[in-house]
Design an enzyme around this catalytic site. Structure first.
Site, PDB file in Angstrom:
ATOM      1  N   THR A  66       0.853  -1.197   0.000  1.00 43.66           N
ATOM      2  CA  THR A  66       0.000   0.000   0.000  1.00 43.66           C
ATOM      3  C   THR A  66       0.887   1.245   0.000  1.00 43.66           C
ATOM      4  O   THR A  66       0.901   2.035  -0.943  1.00 43.66           O
ATOM      5  CB  THR A  66      -0.916   0.025   1.246  1.00 43.66           C
ATOM      6  N   ARG A  67       1.672   1.403   1.091  1.00 45.91           N
ATOM      7  CA  ARG A  67       2.467   2.620   1.268  1.00 45.91           C
ATOM      8  C   ARG A  67       3.516   2.813   0.169  1.00 45.91           C
ATOM      9  O   ARG A  67       3.607   3.879  -0.437  1.00 45.91           O
ATOM     10  CB  ARG A  67       3.195   2.600   2.635  1.00 45.91           C
ATOM     11  N   THR A  68       4.321   1.778  -0.066  1.00 45.90           N
ATOM     12  CA  THR A  68       5.446   1.950  -0.992  1.00 45.90           C
ATOM     13  C   THR A  68       4.932   2.218  -2.397  1.00 45.90           C
ATOM     14  O   THR A  68       5.470   3.052  -3.127  1.00 45.90           O
ATOM     15  CB  THR A  68       6.340   0.690  -0.954  1.00 45.90           C
ATOM     16  N   ARG A 116      10.074  -4.610  -5.617  1.00 46.41           N
ATOM     17  CA  ARG A 116       9.800  -5.345  -4.371  1.00 46.41           C
ATOM     18  C   ARG A 116       9.935  -6.817  -4.687  1.00 46.41           C
ATOM     19  O   ARG A 116       9.208  -7.345  -5.548  1.00 46.41           O
ATOM     20  CB  ARG A 116       8.398  -4.996  -3.855  1.00 46.41           C
ATOM     21  N   HIS A 143      14.979  -2.913   3.817  1.00 47.11           N
ATOM     22  CA  HIS A 143      13.880  -2.046   3.362  1.00 47.11           C
ATOM     23  C   HIS A 143      14.349  -0.585   3.485  1.00 47.11           C
ATOM     24  O   HIS A 143      13.922   0.148   4.381  1.00 47.11           O
ATOM     25  CB  HIS A 143      12.638  -2.303   4.218  1.00 47.11           C
ATOM     26  N   GLN A 146      11.953   2.586   3.727  1.00 48.58           N
ATOM     27  CA  GLN A 146      11.210   2.649   4.993  1.00 48.58           C
ATOM     28  C   GLN A 146      12.037   3.348   6.071  1.00 48.58           C
ATOM     29  O   GLN A 146      11.543   4.202   6.810  1.00 48.58           O
ATOM     30  CB  GLN A 146      10.866   1.227   5.465  1.00 48.58           C
ATOM     31  N   ASN A 194      13.773  -7.845   7.923  1.00 44.47           N
ATOM     32  CA  ASN A 194      14.290  -6.792   7.031  1.00 44.47           C
ATOM     33  C   ASN A 194      14.245  -5.385   7.645  1.00 44.47           C
ATOM     34  O   ASN A 194      15.121  -4.571   7.393  1.00 44.47           O
ATOM     35  CB  ASN A 194      13.528  -6.815   5.690  1.00 44.47           C
ATOM     36  N   ASP A 258       7.341  -4.571  14.269  1.00 41.27           N
ATOM     37  CA  ASP A 258       6.802  -4.897  12.944  1.00 41.27           C
ATOM     38  C   ASP A 258       6.047  -6.212  13.114  1.00 41.27           C
ATOM     39  O   ASP A 258       6.091  -6.833  14.174  1.00 41.27           O
ATOM     40  CB  ASP A 258       7.982  -5.032  11.950  1.00 41.27           C
ATOM     41  N   SER A 262       6.162 -11.985   8.385  1.00 40.28           N
ATOM     42  CA  SER A 262       6.368 -11.178   7.180  1.00 40.28           C
ATOM     43  C   SER A 262       5.771 -11.868   5.966  1.00 40.28           C
ATOM     44  O   SER A 262       5.504 -13.084   5.987  1.00 40.28           O
ATOM     45  CB  SER A 262       7.868 -10.966   6.971  1.00 40.28           C
ATOM     46  N   MET A 263       5.619 -11.089   4.894  1.00 47.42           N
ATOM     47  CA  MET A 263       5.069 -11.657   3.647  1.00 47.42           C
ATOM     48  C   MET A 263       5.970 -12.800   3.175  1.00 47.42           C
ATOM     49  O   MET A 263       7.189 -12.651   3.138  1.00 47.42           O
ATOM     50  CB  MET A 263       4.986 -10.569   2.570  1.00 47.42           C
ATOM     51  N   CYS A 300       6.309   0.189  10.786  1.00 46.85           N
ATOM     52  CA  CYS A 300       6.308   0.472   9.346  1.00 46.85           C
ATOM     53  C   CYS A 300       4.941   0.256   8.706  1.00 46.85           C
ATOM     54  O   CYS A 300       4.665   0.811   7.649  1.00 46.85           O
ATOM     55  CB  CYS A 300       7.359  -0.392   8.654  1.00 46.85           C
ATOM     56  N   LEU A 301       4.106  -0.597   9.336  1.00 46.93           N
ATOM     57  CA  LEU A 301       2.788  -0.977   8.813  1.00 46.93           C
ATOM     58  C   LEU A 301       2.946  -1.858   7.556  1.00 46.93           C
ATOM     59  O   LEU A 301       3.948  -1.686   6.853  1.00 46.93           O
ATOM     60  CB  LEU A 301       1.919   0.245   8.505  1.00 46.93           C
ATOM     61  N   ARG A 327       6.796   8.158   3.914  1.00 43.18           N
ATOM     62  CA  ARG A 327       7.284   7.280   2.841  1.00 43.18           C
ATOM     63  C   ARG A 327       7.272   8.034   1.520  1.00 43.18           C
ATOM     64  O   ARG A 327       8.148   7.880   0.691  1.00 43.18           O
ATOM     65  CB  ARG A 327       6.399   6.026   2.717  1.00 43.18           C
TER      66      ARG A 327
HETATM   67  N1   CP Z   1       5.748  -0.252   5.127  1.00 40.98           N
HETATM   68  C1   CP Z   1       5.522  -0.709   3.877  1.00 40.98           C
HETATM   69  O1   CP Z   1       6.441  -0.974   3.105  1.00 40.98           O
HETATM   70  O2   CP Z   1       4.196  -0.830   3.571  1.00 40.98           O
HETATM   71  P1   CP Z   1       3.611  -1.492   2.239  1.00 40.98           P
HETATM   72  O3   CP Z   1       3.945  -2.960   2.311  1.00 40.98           O
HETATM   73  O4   CP Z   1       2.156  -1.220   2.295  1.00 40.98           O
HETATM   74  O5   CP Z   1       4.273  -0.866   1.055  1.00 40.98           O
HETATM   75  N1  NVA Z   2       8.643  -7.305   7.470  1.00 44.42           N
HETATM   76  C1  NVA Z   2       7.538  -6.995   6.598  1.00 44.42           C
HETATM   77  C2  NVA Z   2       7.620  -5.572   6.182  1.00 44.42           C
HETATM   78  C3  NVA Z   2       6.485  -5.112   5.315  1.00 44.42           C
HETATM   79  C4  NVA Z   2       6.591  -3.679   4.944  1.00 44.42           C
HETATM   80  C5  NVA Z   2       7.548  -7.923   5.402  1.00 44.42           C
HETATM   81  O1  NVA Z   2       8.634  -8.194   4.873  1.00 44.42           O
HETATM   82  O2  NVA Z   2       6.488  -8.406   5.003  1.00 44.42           O
END
Ligand code: CP
Ligand code: NVA
Length: 344
Positions: A66-68, A116, A143, A146, A194, A258, A262-263, A300-301, A327
């Site tokens: 979303t943010r990035t 990404r 990251h 961020q 990260n 955080d 993570s993803m 960081c969300l 950001r």
């Molecule tokens: N903090 C951050 O990178 O958010 P997004 O995954 O929404 O870009």
């Molecule tokens: N640590 C998280 C950060 C997301 C902005 C991830 O890598 O999913």
């Protein structure tokens, strides 16, 4: 017939803040503050200068954002350029085509790439093979954009506080961040991921001590720890690791966390929720661990409720929404430096 010779480009990339000096990073942050002032406070109308007019930036994202994504698309359009979002469902990358081939193809048609990825080696391959600058929009190791936003947010907060600026006056642009960040202590309570790794390679060299609590078995890469400790020695800051959240937050100014999952780690969720028991950021944790009374909170969300409770997340201590907005200004600053001014 006149022969036309081509000189291969040797672009610069923004892969991790570890590659930059503190002064370079803080100049990027300072420039981000100037962009924020120009855009939000001085220049409500569209700016005249369009340095990226006619240029395109590819956003190659193999994970959600979303943010990035919003920050990069709006930053590119602010500079007059075109941002082209290429999600994992849209292009051949990772399914029918390698990073090597994709880097050659995409970079031959655009002026910059924001990517990404999963593994950090993927962003390194893109950067090595691309003929245009590549910005790391998140890898499993780092990251960088961020953490620039985090430095900006901390600068804004402490600048405002130290100068007793009224709440309705934005004053962060009156001082360079090199003056505001030194001597602060950040406590990290969470995964050795990260975000923590980027904090470790950025904060100590900017004069900020880091004390990190991660559960047993969750450790940062040794090269990251080595960079952090070497930077800390040079700046007289400290870098400290523990498995105790209470110990980490002692005397800290800022608590950062955080997600615990993570993803890409979704399959480990059950185990991780057990391993991180006791790591939720709460007022009780800060009090029991003797954080400074005026500690602030950052993330960081996107946020999940397990790593921080609502009482902290939605409190006055929480800088999470200005941090998210920043950001945009910091990504704008990096794009301006790399693609417009060619300065970093
Ligand atoms: N903090 C951050 O990178 O958010 P997004 O995954 O929404 O870009
Ligand atoms: N640590 C998280 C950060 C997301 C902005 C991830 O890598 O999913």
């Amino acid at each position: 017939m006149t022969a036309i010779t081509f000189t291969p480009k040797q672009p610069k990339h923004f892969i991790t803040t570890a590659d930059y000096t503190a002064e370079q990073l803080l100049d990027l942050v300072y420039r981000a503050v100037q962009f924020k002032v120009e855009s939000k406070y001085n220049h409500p109308k569209p700016r005249q200068e369009q340095p990226l007019a006619g240029k395109s930036v590819a956003l190659m994202f193999s994970k959600r954002s979303t943010r990035t994504r919003v920050a990069t698309e709006t930053a590119v359009s602010y500079l007059g350029g075109h941002a082209m979002f290429l999600g994992s469902q849209d292009i051949q990358l990772g399914v029918n085509e390698s990073f090597y081939d994709t880097a050659h193809v995409v970079s031959s048609m655009v002026d910059g790439i924001m990517a990404r990825v999963g593994g950090h080696h993927e962003i390194e391959t893109l950067a090595k093979e691309s003929s245009v600058p590549v910005i790391n929009a998140l890898s499993d190791k780092y990251h960088p954009t961020q953490i620039l936003a985090d430095l900006m947010t901390i600068h804004e907060y402490y600048h405002h506080k130290k100068n007793n600026a009224p709440a309705n006056v934005y004053s962060a642009h009156t001082q360079h961040p090199r003056e505001t960040l030194k001597g602060l202590k950040v406590a990290w309570v969470g995964d050795a991921n990260n975000i923590l790794q980027e904090i470790l390679v950025a904060f100590p060299k900017c004069g900020i001590s880091v004390s990190a609590a991660c559960p047993s078995g969750y450790v940062c890469d040794q090269d990251v720890i080595d960079i952090a400790k070497a930077d800390a020695e040079k700046t007289g800051t400290t870098v400290f690791f523990t498995t105790s959240p209470e110990e980490a937050v002692k005397d800290c100014d800022i608590i950062i966390t955080d997600t615990w999952v993570s993803m890409g780690q979704e399959e480990e969720k059950k185990k991780r929720l057990l391993d991180f028991k006791g790591y939720q950021v709460t007022n009780a944790l800060a009090q029991n661990g003797c954080a400074k009374p005026d500690w602030i909170f950052m993330h960081c969300l996107p946020r999940k409720p397990e790593e921080v409770d609502d009482e902290v997340f939605y409190s006055e201590r929480s800088l999470v929404f200005p941090e998210a907005e920043n950001r945009k200004w910091t990504i704008l600053s990096v794009i301006d430096a790399l693609l417009v001014r060619g300065e970093i």
